[in-house]
Write a protein that holds these residues in place. Structure first.
Motif, PDB file in Angstrom:
ATOM      1  N   GLU A  64       0.755  -1.203   0.001  1.00  0.00           N
ATOM      2  CA  GLU A  64      -0.252  -0.014   0.078  1.00  0.00           C
ATOM      3  C   GLU A  64       0.877   1.161   0.055  1.00  0.00           C
ATOM      4  OE1 GLU A  64      -3.663   2.245   0.003  1.00  0.00           O
ATOM      5  OE2 GLU A  64      -3.305   0.155  -0.278  1.00  0.00           O
ATOM      6  N   ALA A  65       1.898   1.272   0.701  1.00  0.00           N
ATOM      7  CA  ALA A  65       2.929   2.414   0.710  1.00  0.00           C
ATOM      8  C   ALA A  65       3.514   2.412  -0.569  1.00  0.00           C
ATOM      9  CB  ALA A  65       3.915   2.129   1.976  1.00  0.00           C
ATOM     10  N   ARG A  66       3.790   1.684  -1.055  1.00  0.00           N
ATOM     11  CA  ARG A  66       4.553   1.459  -2.368  1.00  0.00           C
ATOM     12  C   ARG A  66       3.581   2.152  -3.519  1.00  0.00           C
ATOM     13  NH1 ARG A  66       6.156  -3.504  -2.995  1.00  0.00           N
ATOM     14  NH2 ARG A  66       8.205  -3.097  -2.011  1.00  0.00           N
ATOM     15  N   ARG A  67       2.316   1.639  -3.338  1.00  0.00           N
ATOM     16  CA  ARG A  67       1.241   2.215  -4.392  1.00  0.00           C
ATOM     17  C   ARG A  67       1.052   3.798  -4.246  1.00  0.00           C
ATOM     18  NH1 ARG A  67      -3.615   3.412  -4.278  1.00  0.00           N
ATOM     19  NH2 ARG A  67      -4.085   2.833  -2.163  1.00  0.00           N
ATOM     20  N   ARG A  68       0.955   4.114  -2.936  1.00  0.00           N
ATOM     21  CA  ARG A  68       0.870   5.709  -2.734  1.00  0.00           C
ATOM     22  C   ARG A  68       2.059   6.340  -3.055  1.00  0.00           C
ATOM     23  NH1 ARG A  68      -1.602   5.554   3.393  1.00  0.00           N
ATOM     24  NH2 ARG A  68      -3.711   4.715   2.884  1.00  0.00           N
TER      25      ARG A  68
END
Length: 124
Positions: free
Chosen positions: A61-65
């Motif tokens: 999720e952090a990578r996507r954001r």
């Protein structure tokens, strides 16, 4: 006489030497670290427990954001109008090598034509 950058006193001979053919003194060995009691970790492997799965999903999720934020920044810089110089720079960046060489060639031809015209006018 000694080395210019060396020390003035003879410390090189303060220690006892060794006999020709004798092995140099061995340095002390480093101690072996104790065994690790935890199981070995694998890089990029699948998660074994629920906490690791949650940590992996939060990392995804952090990578996507972060990717979305980078795309938004890239769009913001391209959408920003920078005026005349910005448009000229964008046009120059779009030019290929052949386009640049053609432009230089055309400039040289125009310069030669202008020089020939000036020479013809001044000849009388």
């Amino acid at each position: 006489m000694g080395n210019i950058c060396g020390k003035s006193d003879s410390e090189a001979f303060s220690q006892p030497g060794r006999v020709l053919g004798a092995a140099p003194p061995q340095p002390e060995r480093a101690s072996v670290p104790p065994k690790i009691s935890n199981p070995p970790r694998t890089v990029g492997g699948s998660a074994q427990n629920a906490q690791a799965t949650q940590a992996g999903s939060s990392a995804d999720e952090a990578r996507r954001r972060a990717a979305e934020a980078a795309e938004a920044r890239a769009k913001a810089t391209t959408a920003k109008s920078t005026g005349k110089l910005g448009t000229q720079l964008a046009a120059q960046k779009k030019q290929t090598r052949n386009d640049t060489l053609k432009e230089i060639s055309n400039n040289a031809i125009r310069q030669r034509d202008a020089d020939e015209g000036a020479q013809a006018r001044s000849h009388n």
